[in-house]
Design a protein around this motif. Structure first.
Motif, short mmCIF file in Angstrom:
data_model
loop_
_atom_site.label_atom_id
_atom_site.label_comp_id
_atom_site.label_asym_id
_atom_site.label_seq_id
_atom_site.Cartn_x
_atom_site.Cartn_y
_atom_site.Cartn_z
N ALA A 25 20.35 9.38 -1.28
CA ALA A 25 19.65 8.88 -2.46
C ALA A 25 18.15 8.87 -2.22
O ALA A 25 17.68 8.42 -1.17
CB ALA A 25 20.15 7.47 -2.80
N TRP A 26 17.40 9.35 -3.21
CA TRP A 26 15.95 9.44 -3.07
C TRP A 26 15.31 9.35 -4.44
O TRP A 26 15.96 9.53 -5.47
CB TRP A 26 15.56 10.76 -2.39
N ALA A 27 14.02 9.05 -4.46
CA ALA A 27 13.25 9.06 -5.70
C ALA A 27 11.86 9.58 -5.41
O ALA A 27 11.33 9.40 -4.30
CB ALA A 27 13.17 7.65 -6.30
N VAL A 28 11.27 10.22 -6.38
CA VAL A 28 9.88 10.67 -6.30
C VAL A 28 9.10 9.95 -7.39
O VAL A 28 9.44 10.06 -8.58
CB VAL A 28 9.78 12.20 -6.48
N LEU A 29 8.12 9.18 -6.99
CA LEU A 29 7.33 8.39 -7.93
C LEU A 29 5.94 8.99 -8.05
O LEU A 29 5.20 9.08 -7.07
CB LEU A 29 7.24 6.94 -7.44
N GLY A 30 5.58 9.40 -9.26
CA GLY A 30 4.28 9.98 -9.51
C GLY A 30 3.23 8.94 -9.83
O GLY A 30 3.54 7.83 -10.27
N PHE A 31 1.98 9.31 -9.64
CA PHE A 31 0.85 8.43 -9.92
C PHE A 31 0.88 7.93 -11.36
O PHE A 31 0.53 6.77 -11.64
CB PHE A 31 -0.44 9.20 -9.64
N ASP A 32 1.32 8.78 -12.27
CA ASP A 32 1.33 8.43 -13.68
C ASP A 32 2.40 7.41 -14.04
O ASP A 32 2.29 6.74 -15.07
CB ASP A 32 1.52 9.68 -14.54
N ALA A 33 3.43 7.26 -13.21
CA ALA A 33 4.51 6.31 -13.48
C ALA A 33 4.38 5.03 -12.67
O ALA A 33 5.18 4.10 -12.83
CB ALA A 33 5.86 6.97 -13.20
N VAL A 61 -7.35 10.93 -2.26
CA VAL A 61 -7.94 11.42 -1.01
C VAL A 61 -7.97 12.94 -1.10
O VAL A 61 -6.95 13.61 -0.89
CB VAL A 61 -7.13 10.96 0.21
N GLU A 62 -9.11 13.48 -1.42
CA GLU A 62 -9.21 14.91 -1.74
C GLU A 62 -8.85 15.80 -0.56
O GLU A 62 -8.15 16.81 -0.72
CB GLU A 62 -10.61 15.24 -2.24
N ASP A 63 -9.33 15.47 0.64
CA ASP A 63 -9.11 16.33 1.80
C ASP A 63 -7.62 16.53 2.10
O ASP A 63 -7.22 17.59 2.57
CB ASP A 63 -9.79 15.74 3.04
N GLU A 64 -6.81 15.52 1.82
CA GLU A 64 -5.38 15.59 2.13
C GLU A 64 -4.51 15.64 0.88
O GLU A 64 -3.29 15.62 0.97
CB GLU A 64 -4.97 14.41 3.01
N GLN A 65 -5.17 15.69 -0.29
CA GLN A 65 -4.45 15.75 -1.56
C GLN A 65 -3.41 14.63 -1.65
O GLN A 65 -2.24 14.85 -1.94
CB GLN A 65 -3.76 17.12 -1.70
N ARG A 66 -3.87 13.39 -1.42
CA ARG A 66 -2.98 12.24 -1.45
C ARG A 66 -3.44 11.24 -2.52
O ARG A 66 -4.62 10.92 -2.61
CB ARG A 66 -2.92 11.54 -0.08
N TRP A 67 -2.49 10.76 -3.31
CA TRP A 67 -2.73 9.73 -4.31
C TRP A 67 -2.21 8.42 -3.74
O TRP A 67 -1.05 8.32 -3.34
CB TRP A 67 -2.02 10.08 -5.61
N GLN A 68 -3.07 7.42 -3.71
CA GLN A 68 -2.73 6.16 -3.06
C GLN A 68 -3.06 4.98 -3.97
O GLN A 68 -3.88 5.10 -4.88
CB GLN A 68 -3.48 6.02 -1.73
N ALA A 69 -2.44 3.84 -3.67
CA ALA A 69 -2.69 2.66 -4.50
C ALA A 69 -2.41 1.39 -3.72
O ALA A 69 -1.65 1.39 -2.74
CB ALA A 69 -1.84 2.69 -5.77
N LEU A 82 0.85 -1.18 0.00
CA LEU A 82 0.00 0.00 0.00
C LEU A 82 0.88 1.24 0.00
O LEU A 82 1.75 1.39 0.87
CB LEU A 82 -0.91 -0.02 1.22
N VAL A 83 0.68 2.12 -0.98
CA VAL A 83 1.61 3.22 -1.19
C VAL A 83 0.92 4.57 -1.31
O VAL A 83 -0.22 4.67 -1.78
CB VAL A 83 2.46 2.99 -2.46
N ASP A 84 1.64 5.61 -0.87
CA ASP A 84 1.34 6.99 -1.22
C ASP A 84 2.31 7.35 -2.35
O ASP A 84 3.51 7.04 -2.26
CB ASP A 84 1.65 7.93 -0.05
N VAL A 85 1.83 8.04 -3.37
CA VAL A 85 2.71 8.49 -4.45
C VAL A 85 2.46 9.97 -4.73
O VAL A 85 1.51 10.56 -4.23
CB VAL A 85 2.51 7.66 -5.73
N ALA A 86 3.33 10.54 -5.54
CA ALA A 86 3.22 11.96 -5.89
C ALA A 86 2.11 12.16 -6.94
O ALA A 86 1.64 11.20 -7.56
CB ALA A 86 4.56 12.46 -6.42
N PRO A 87 1.70 13.40 -7.16
CA PRO A 87 0.59 13.66 -8.09
C PRO A 87 0.89 13.24 -9.52
O PRO A 87 2.06 13.12 -9.92
CB PRO A 87 0.44 15.19 -8.01
#
Length: 219
Positions: free
Chosen positions: A170-178, A196-204, A142-147
């Motif tokens: 070292a870091w990475a930013v993973l967007g919802f589209d990728a 999640v609209e209230d917190e502006q979070r994209w999850q999967a 279960l993940v949170d990802v960037a917009p």
């Protein structure tokens, strides 16, 4: 210089903090939400955890503590001694561990990568592959990802807060589209995704893939 391990030292992130990427990007970090009890956006993930759960990069332990309160066996791991101490103080079971140092074996029904922690180590494919190998059959990640529109950014970053600036890591930013492509490279597939609209979070929710994607033909 503050290192990532010291992010939760008293005073460092008072008033909030930022994640500065090497290319100049800046991400605001919701430190108060991380330190509070699990909120509405967290609940969308927690309700999908019914068995043994590993919370990777658990921070102050809000997710692991919430699961323990529900009678669900959960373990938080984090490289920060301060974060682990905070997690334990709120009743969570937590260890000072690097996810990449954990032994193998499929013993987790659920693995949490919240708050952008899919970027740990700068290689989401490697991290998700490891998670896949730790899952019991039928388990999920279960993940949170960037917009959407963020793509995949493999970079180095540092934390900047009231207590100063940290060293680069070292870091990475993973967007919802990728997410779909990256998950497939790790032998996973997107079983469900939501906003999640209230917190502006994209999850999967990711699960083990039954087949590997066919290679694309060159144009």
């Amino acid at each position: 210089m503050t290192q990532p391990e010291a992010f939760f030292e008293p005073g460092f992130a008072e008033g909030g903090a930022e994640l500065h990427l090497r290319d100049g990007g800046v991400w605001q970090l919701p430190v108060p939400r991380w330190s509070a009890d699990a909120g509405p956006g967290d609940q969308r993930l927690l309700v999908r955890c019914s068995g043994a759960t590993l919370d990777v990069g658990c921070g102050p332990g809000r997710m692991a503590a919430a699961l323990s309160d529900r009678g669900v066996r959960a373990l938080g791991v984090d490289v920060s001694p301060s974060a682990v101490a905070m997690a334990r103080s709120r009743g969570a079971n937590a260890l000072i561990r690097d996810i990449f140092s954990l032994g193998g074996g499929r013993r987790w029904q659920h693995i949490l990568l919240v708050d952008g922690n899919v970027g740990i180590g700068g290689d989401p494919v490697r991290l998700l592959w490891l998670c896949r190998d730790l899952l019991l059959p039928g388990g999920n990640v279960l993940v949170d990802v960037a917009p959407p529109g963020t793509g995949l950014q493999v970079t180095t970053a540092r934390l900047v807060g009231a207590g100063g600036a940290g060293g680069w890591f070292a870091w990475a930013v993973l967007g919802f589209d990728a997410l779909e492509v990256v998950a497939a490279a790790a032998g996973l597939r997107v079983a469900d995704a939501w906003f999640v609209e209230d917190e502006q979070r994209w999850q999967a929710e990711l699960v083990a893939a039954d087949t590997w994607p066919a290679p694309r033909r060159a144009a």
